[in-house]
Design a protein around this motif. Structure first.
Motif, PDB file in Angstrom:
ATOM      1  N   GLU A  94       4.970 -10.168  -2.766  1.00 37.20           N
ATOM      2  CA  GLU A  94       4.765  -9.072  -1.814  1.00 37.20           C
ATOM      3  C   GLU A  94       4.707  -7.723  -2.518  1.00 37.20           C
ATOM      4  N   LEU A  95       5.441  -7.592  -3.604  1.00 36.65           N
ATOM      5  CA  LEU A  95       5.471  -6.321  -4.334  1.00 36.65           C
ATOM      6  C   LEU A  95       4.293  -6.170  -5.289  1.00 36.65           C
ATOM      7  N   GLU A 153      -7.374   9.027  -0.699  1.00 34.19           N
ATOM      8  CA  GLU A 153      -7.338   7.823  -1.524  1.00 34.19           C
ATOM      9  C   GLU A 153      -6.028   7.055  -1.363  1.00 34.19           C
ATOM     10  N   THR A 154      -6.141   5.725  -1.407  1.00 38.79           N
ATOM     11  CA  THR A 154      -4.998   4.828  -1.359  1.00 38.79           C
ATOM     12  C   THR A 154      -5.143   3.822  -2.491  1.00 38.79           C
ATOM     13  N   GLY A 155      -4.132   3.679  -3.305  1.00 42.01           N
ATOM     14  CA  GLY A 155      -4.192   2.745  -4.418  1.00 42.01           C
ATOM     15  C   GLY A 155      -4.036   1.304  -3.967  1.00 42.01           C
ATOM     16  N   PHE A 156      -4.622   0.395  -4.733  1.00 41.31           N
ATOM     17  CA  PHE A 156      -4.377  -1.028  -4.511  1.00 41.31           C
ATOM     18  C   PHE A 156      -4.066  -1.684  -5.846  1.00 41.31           C
ATOM     19  N   SER A 157      -3.378  -2.808  -5.776  1.00 34.06           N
ATOM     20  CA  SER A 157      -2.935  -3.478  -6.995  1.00 34.06           C
ATOM     21  C   SER A 157      -4.051  -4.322  -7.590  1.00 34.06           C
ATOM     22  N   HIS A 158      -3.848  -4.749  -8.836  1.00 32.14           N
ATOM     23  CA  HIS A 158      -4.770  -5.673  -9.490  1.00 32.14           C
ATOM     24  C   HIS A 158      -4.961  -6.919  -8.623  1.00 32.14           C
ATOM     25  N   ALA A 159      -3.853  -7.462  -8.121  1.00 32.89           N
ATOM     26  CA  ALA A 159      -3.911  -8.685  -7.318  1.00 32.89           C
ATOM     27  C   ALA A 159      -4.694  -8.463  -6.033  1.00 32.89           C
ATOM     28  N   ARG A 199      -1.397 -10.713   0.046  1.00 34.54           N
ATOM     29  CA  ARG A 199      -2.412  -9.777  -0.433  1.00 34.54           C
ATOM     30  C   ARG A 199      -3.359  -9.369   0.697  1.00 34.54           C
ATOM     31  N   ILE A 200      -3.756 -10.325   1.507  1.00 30.66           N
ATOM     32  CA  ILE A 200      -4.657 -10.012   2.612  1.00 30.66           C
ATOM     33  C   ILE A 200      -3.966  -9.127   3.640  1.00 30.66           C
ATOM     34  N   SER A 201      -2.693  -9.393   3.922  1.00 34.01           N
ATOM     35  CA  SER A 201      -1.945  -8.539   4.846  1.00 34.01           C
ATOM     36  C   SER A 201      -1.861  -7.107   4.330  1.00 34.01           C
ATOM     37  N   ARG A 202      -1.606  -6.957   3.035  1.00 36.95           N
ATOM     38  CA  ARG A 202      -1.500  -5.612   2.460  1.00 36.95           C
ATOM     39  C   ARG A 202      -2.862  -4.907   2.479  1.00 36.95           C
ATOM     40  N   LYS A 206      -3.846  -1.338   4.394  1.00 40.25           N
ATOM     41  CA  LYS A 206      -4.464  -0.196   3.708  1.00 40.25           C
ATOM     42  C   LYS A 206      -5.803   0.178   4.322  1.00 40.25           C
ATOM     43  N   LEU A 207      -6.466  -0.779   4.948  1.00 42.82           N
ATOM     44  CA  LEU A 207      -7.747  -0.508   5.603  1.00 42.82           C
ATOM     45  C   LEU A 207      -7.567  -0.104   7.067  1.00 42.82           C
ATOM     46  N   GLY A 208      -6.312   0.063   7.494  1.00 40.75           N
ATOM     47  CA  GLY A 208      -6.041   0.509   8.858  1.00 40.75           C
ATOM     48  C   GLY A 208      -6.354  -0.531   9.918  1.00 40.75           C
ATOM     49  N   GLU A 209      -6.301  -1.803   9.536  1.00 38.72           N
ATOM     50  CA  GLU A 209      -6.633  -2.873  10.460  1.00 38.72           C
ATOM     51  C   GLU A 209      -5.490  -3.141  11.447  1.00 38.72           C
TER      52      GLU A 209
END
Length: 234
Positions: A94-95, A153-159, A199-202, A206-209
């Protein structure tokens, strides 16, 4: 082209050396660190392809470090830990970790998982576009950033970026769990499925879904996922 770099953060010298020897024999470059402060200082000068991170560090909470790496680093993150509880694995994923290996481990398994992460990372670099626009958003894969219509801007992880790229490269096509596992690497099973769910939940957040009725990343129960936006790469 230089060999991929693997950073190893573990406070036990024997484990660092054992991992380093196995990875170097497999063709990787390595750098070992016993403390988080040394590791973070090195990251300001070098950019490893993969980070192997033990959670039991003497000078920093390992999970906090993993979360920071996921937000700020383009490296793949593999946790190696003696914490075998399901909740520890779930929290690590999750992190922002890409994978979780429990001690004691087989060296061949660690090498295989590192190789899988490097293979996925390379697939997103040379010869491919690194910017995609869709539904008022722009994804910058070179900077690991999502930009909205206002420029915020919003960052996202490599994963998270691995999953997002998979969707954006195949819009309006069903992507099964089996295809995700084959494309992204890692061992199939409950841990992989949980990692994808996280990952999909995160990404949806971030996409405001709306989590109950997402418009872009739709779950097709029993089959997989489908990305419904129109995508332009540049």
């Amino acid at each position: 082209m230089s060999a991929p770099m693997v950073a190893i953060l573990d406070d036990e010298p024997e484990i660092r050396q054992m991992l380093s020897d196995a990875l170097q024999d497999a063709g990787f470059r390595t750098a070992g660190f016993g403390r988080a402060t040394e590791f973070e200082a090195a990251l300001r000068k070098t950019a490893p392809d993969v980070c192997l991170v033990d959670l039991g560090l003497p000078d920093r909470d390992g999970l906090t470090l993993v979360h920071r790496l996921a937000l700020e680093s383009g490296a793949a993150i593999i946790i190696i830990s003696g914490r075998a509880q399901v909740q520890d694995r779930v929290t690590g994923l999750e992190l922002g970790a890409d994978d979780y290996i429990i001690k004691p481990f087989e060296l061949a398994e660690v090498v295989a998982r590192v190789r899988a992460r490097v293979r996925v990372g390379k697939a997103a670099k040379p010869g491919q576009s690194n910017t995609a626009s869709f539904a008022g958003w722009t994804a910058h894969f070179d900077r690991y950033v999502l930009e909205d219509a206002t420029g915020a801007e919003t960052g996202f992880s490599h994963a998270e970026g691995e999953v997002l790229r998979l969707f954006l490269e195949a819009p309006k096509r069903l992507i099964s769990r089996a295809h995700m596992q084959e494309s992204l690497g890692g061992a199939a099973g409950e841990s992989f499925d949980r990692a994808m769910d996280v990952r999909i939940s995160r990404l949806r957040t971030k996409l405001g879904e709306d989590p109950k009725n997402p418009k872009l990343i739709k779950t097709i129960y029993g089959a997989g996922y489908i990305f419904l936006g129109d995508v332009t790469w540049r």
